[in-house]
Each structure stands twice: as structure tokens, then as C-alpha cells.
Design a protein around this motif. Structure first.
Motif: not given
Length: 179
Positions: A132-159
Motif C-alpha cells: 500500500l506504500i505506493n497508493m498512499y504516496a499518490k495522496y502525497g504521503f512520504v515514506y518514513l521507514g519501517e515501523s517498530d509496530s508488530d500489530h497483528g503479527g505483521l511488519s509495517w511501514h510508516e508514512m
């Protein structure tokens, strides 16, 4: 396309919002019914519903804060939420699977971004999956990096998206669409 409406959530929307959350997110990634209710009751102006004449088709929910910590699981229960906070943290952007692929996410995101600008918020934050990174980038969101969150046992990215006038893309938002 039928007539669409975007509005703040009400407690009477709980069952349908929970149904959409469960149909759209896998396992522990979905919010509990109690969390969805708390988000509606606590910050309805940050919980926007997209509906057609028949039913709710999707929603975005969020919280406001002065200090952003995207890996903070307690914030998903709005612990630390302050409606006067200048930063918005999106918790869910979701369209029911039956309605996906019809540009409803785009309509909802554009409206949400403009609504947060009108509320004088300065920045919107979210975490998302890699696809979903590219989808949010379409709205102007900037990628900040990998998140420390492991919500739902998954790896995440911050924007994040700055809402300053010179940095945000021009977005058209419509409260009601008819075709």
C-alpha cells in the motif's frame, strides 16, 4: 454510480463498521468491536463514513495527538488521544470487499485529508503494509521507514503527509457525488 455521502460516524453505524473491518483485515489485524465503538464515541469527527443509498461501504478512522508514536498499540484504543492535538494518526482505511476497485478509497482519502486541513491539523500519519506504500504516496504521503509496530503479527511501514499549504497536493473533495 449511485449517490454517495461522506459523514461522521454514529454509534448506530457500529455493527456495519465492525463487519467491514472484519471482512477486510486478516485475523488480529482487525480492530475489535469494542475498539471500533470507542473510536466512534471518542472522535467521530476523525471517523468518516462513506455510504451509498443502500449501506455503509467504507470508512477511515483516526485519533489526534500532540506526540506521534506509530508503534504505540495503546493509541489504537485512543489512550493519549487529544482532540486538540495537531497530528492525526489513521488507524483504518477500509472499503468493503464488494465495493473495492470503484475509486471509493480515493474519494474517502481526499475528503478525509481536506477535512483534517479544515480542522487545522498539521500532519497525518499512518502505518501500512508494503503493497500500500505506493497508493498512499499518490495522496502525497512520504515514506518514513519501517515501523517498530508488530500489530497483528505483521511488519509495517510508516508514512506521513504534511498538511501545510505549500506541500500538499491539490485535492478535490466531494461530500455528495451523483452520476
Amino acid at each position: 454510480m449511485s449517490e454517495l455521502n461522506i459523514r461522521s460516524a454514529k454509534v448506530s453505524d457500529l455493527d456495519r463498521c465492525f463487519e467491514i473491518e472484519n471482512a477486510s483485515y486478516a485475523g488480529e489485524e482487525a480492530a475489535t468491536k469494542e475498539k471500533v465503538l470507542k473510536r466512534i464515541e471518542t472522535y467521530p469527527e476523525g471517523f468518516l463514513i462513506l455510504e451509498n443509498k443502500k449501506e455503509i461501504v467504507g470508512f477511515i478512522n483516526s485519533g489526534a495527538t500532540h506526540k506521534v508514536e506509530l508503534s504505540d498499540e495503546e493509541f489504537k484504543e485512543l489512550i493519549g488521544h487529544d482532540p486538540h492535538g495537531e497530528h492525526i494518526v489513521i488507524m483504518s482505511v477500509v472499503i468493503h470487499p464488494e465495493y473495492q476497485g470503484k475509486s471509493f478509497t480515493s474519494l474517502l482519502m481526499k475528503h478525509f485529508i481536506n477535512a483534517m486541513k479544515e480542522m487545522n491539523k498539521t500532519e497525518i500519519y499512518l502505518i501500512c503494509q508494503t503493497e500500500l506504500i505506493n497508493m498512499y504516496a499518490k495522496y502525497g504521503f512520504v515514506y518514513l521507514g519501517e515501523s517498530d509496530s508488530d500489530h497483528g503479527g505483521l511488519s509495517w511501514h510508516e508514512m506521513s503527509l504534511s498538511l501545510s499549504a505549500q506541500q500538499i497536493k491539490s485535492l478535490d473533495a466531494f461530500a455528495v457525488i451523483s452520476k
